[in-house]
Write an enzyme that holds these catalytic residues in place. Structure first.
Site, short mmCIF file in Angstrom:
data_model
loop_
_atom_site.label_atom_id
_atom_site.label_comp_id
_atom_site.label_asym_id
_atom_site.label_seq_id
_atom_site.Cartn_x
_atom_site.Cartn_y
_atom_site.Cartn_z
N GLY A 40 0.85 -1.19 0.00
CA GLY A 40 0.00 0.00 0.00
C GLY A 40 0.88 1.23 0.00
O GLY A 40 2.06 1.16 0.38
N GLN B 40 3.29 9.96 0.90
CA GLN B 40 4.59 9.28 1.03
C GLN B 40 5.53 9.63 -0.12
O GLN B 40 6.73 9.40 -0.04
CB GLN B 40 4.40 7.76 1.14
CG GLN B 40 3.70 7.36 2.45
CD GLN B 40 3.54 5.86 2.55
OE1 GLN B 40 2.59 5.30 2.00
NE2 GLN B 40 4.47 5.20 3.22
N CYS C 202 6.04 0.17 7.56
CA CYS C 202 5.70 1.32 6.71
C CYS C 202 6.93 1.72 5.92
O CYS C 202 8.02 1.81 6.49
CB CYS C 202 5.22 2.47 7.59
SG CYS C 202 4.75 3.94 6.67
N LEU C 203 6.75 1.95 4.63
CA LEU C 203 7.89 2.36 3.80
C LEU C 203 8.47 3.70 4.26
O LEU C 203 9.62 3.99 3.98
CB LEU C 203 7.46 2.45 2.33
CG LEU C 203 7.04 1.13 1.67
CD1 LEU C 203 6.50 1.37 0.27
CD2 LEU C 203 8.18 0.13 1.65
N HIS D 191 -4.44 1.80 7.32
CA HIS D 191 -3.08 2.34 7.43
C HIS D 191 -2.88 3.47 6.41
O HIS D 191 -2.35 4.53 6.74
CB HIS D 191 -2.09 1.18 7.18
CG HIS D 191 -0.64 1.55 7.20
ND1 HIS D 191 0.24 1.06 8.13
CD2 HIS D 191 0.08 2.35 6.38
CE1 HIS D 191 1.45 1.55 7.89
NE2 HIS D 191 1.38 2.33 6.83
N GLU D 192 -3.33 3.24 5.17
CA GLU D 192 -3.11 4.25 4.12
C GLU D 192 -4.00 5.48 4.32
O GLU D 192 -3.56 6.61 4.09
CB GLU D 192 -3.38 3.65 2.73
CG GLU D 192 -2.51 2.45 2.37
CD GLU D 192 -1.04 2.65 2.61
OE1 GLU D 192 -0.56 3.80 2.57
OE2 GLU D 192 -0.35 1.65 2.87
N HIS E 234 -2.51 7.74 6.72
CA HIS E 234 -1.49 8.61 6.11
C HIS E 234 -2.12 9.88 5.56
O HIS E 234 -1.55 10.97 5.68
CB HIS E 234 -0.79 7.89 4.94
CG HIS E 234 0.37 7.03 5.33
ND1 HIS E 234 1.47 7.52 6.00
CD2 HIS E 234 0.63 5.71 5.12
CE1 HIS E 234 2.36 6.54 6.18
NE2 HIS E 234 1.86 5.43 5.66
ZN ZN Z 1 2.73 3.54 5.74
#
Ligand code: ZN
Length: 182
Positions: free
Chosen positions: A46, A51, A97-98, A139-140, A143
Site C-alpha cells: 500500500g 509518502q 511502513c515504507l 493504514h493508508e 497517512h
Molecule cells: Zn505507511
C-alpha cells in the site's frame, strides 16, 4: 511512468492532512501510475500520495497473490478515500511502513471496514474489506490524515527493529501474525 522517492518519518509532510481532489484529471492518473510503480519497486502492499511528498488524498493498495511477484494481486487505486463504516470487532496485527524503514509494530484495528472514494475514472466506488486488506486501507487512509502506525501501537514497547530486506527473519514473538509493509 516513474519511480519516486518515498519520504521518511521526520519529514513534516507526513504529519499534514492531504487535500481532496475536485476531479480526476489525466495528470492525476499519471501520478497514480507512478504511485503504483513506486509501491511495486519497494515491495509495498500500500502507498499514500503523501509518502511521495504530495499532499493529495490518494491511496493505492495491492496484496500480491504471490508474495514474490509485485502486481499479482487485485489493485485498488482510490481517490478521496474515506472510511464510512468499521466493525466493532478488532484484531492485532503487525505493520511496517515504507516511511518508517527498519521497524515493525503491533497495532489493533477493526477487522472490517467499508471504504468509499473515486476510481481513476472519477467514478464513485465502495469497497468492503476484511482482515489484512482492511488493515492496509486503514493504514493508508491514516497517512492521508497525517497519522502513522507508530502513533497507534498497542503499547510503546510493541515495536521491533528489522534489518532492511530481512523482515521475514525478524525475531518477533511467534504468536504475532504476518507483517504489513505499507
Ligand atoms: Zn505507511
Amino acid at each position: 511512468m516513474g519511480v519516486w522517492e518515498v519520504i521518511k518519518v521526520g519529514d513534516p509532510r507526513l504529519r499534514q492532512r492531504s487535500r481532496s481532489l475536485p476531479r480526476v484529471t489525466s495528470e492525476i492518473r499519471q501520478f497514480v501510475d507512478d504511485m503504483v510503480e513506486t509501491m511495486y519497486v519497494n515491495n509495498g502492499i500500500g502507498l499514500a500520495a503523501v509518502q511521495l511528498g504530495e499532499l493529495l488524498n490518494i491511496i493505492v493498495v495491492e496484496l500480491p497473490e504471490d508474495e514474490e511477484i509485485p502486481g499479482s494481486g487485485k489493485l485498488y487505486s482510490i481517490i478521496n478515500p474515506e472510511i464510512v463504516k468499521v466493525s466493532h470487532e478488532t484484531e492485532m496485527g503487525v505493520e511496517g511502513c515504507l516511511s518508517v524503514p527498519g521497524f515493525i509494530g503491533e497495532v489493533e484495528r477493526p477487522v472490517m471496514v467499508v471504504v468509499r472514494g473515486l476510481d481513476t475514472r472519477g467514478k464513485p466506488i465502495r469497497i468492503r474489506a476484511r482482515g489484512l486488506l482492511a488493515r492496509v486501507f486503514q493504514h493508508e487512509i491514516d497517512h492521508c490524515n497525517g497519522v502513522l502506525y507508530i502513533d497507534k501501537l498497542t503499547a510503546p514497547d510493541r515495536i521491533w527493529t528489522v534489518k532492511e530486506g530481512e523482515e521475514e527473519q525478524a525475531e518477533v514473538e511467534q504468536a504475532l501474525p504476518a507483517k504489513t509493509v505499507a
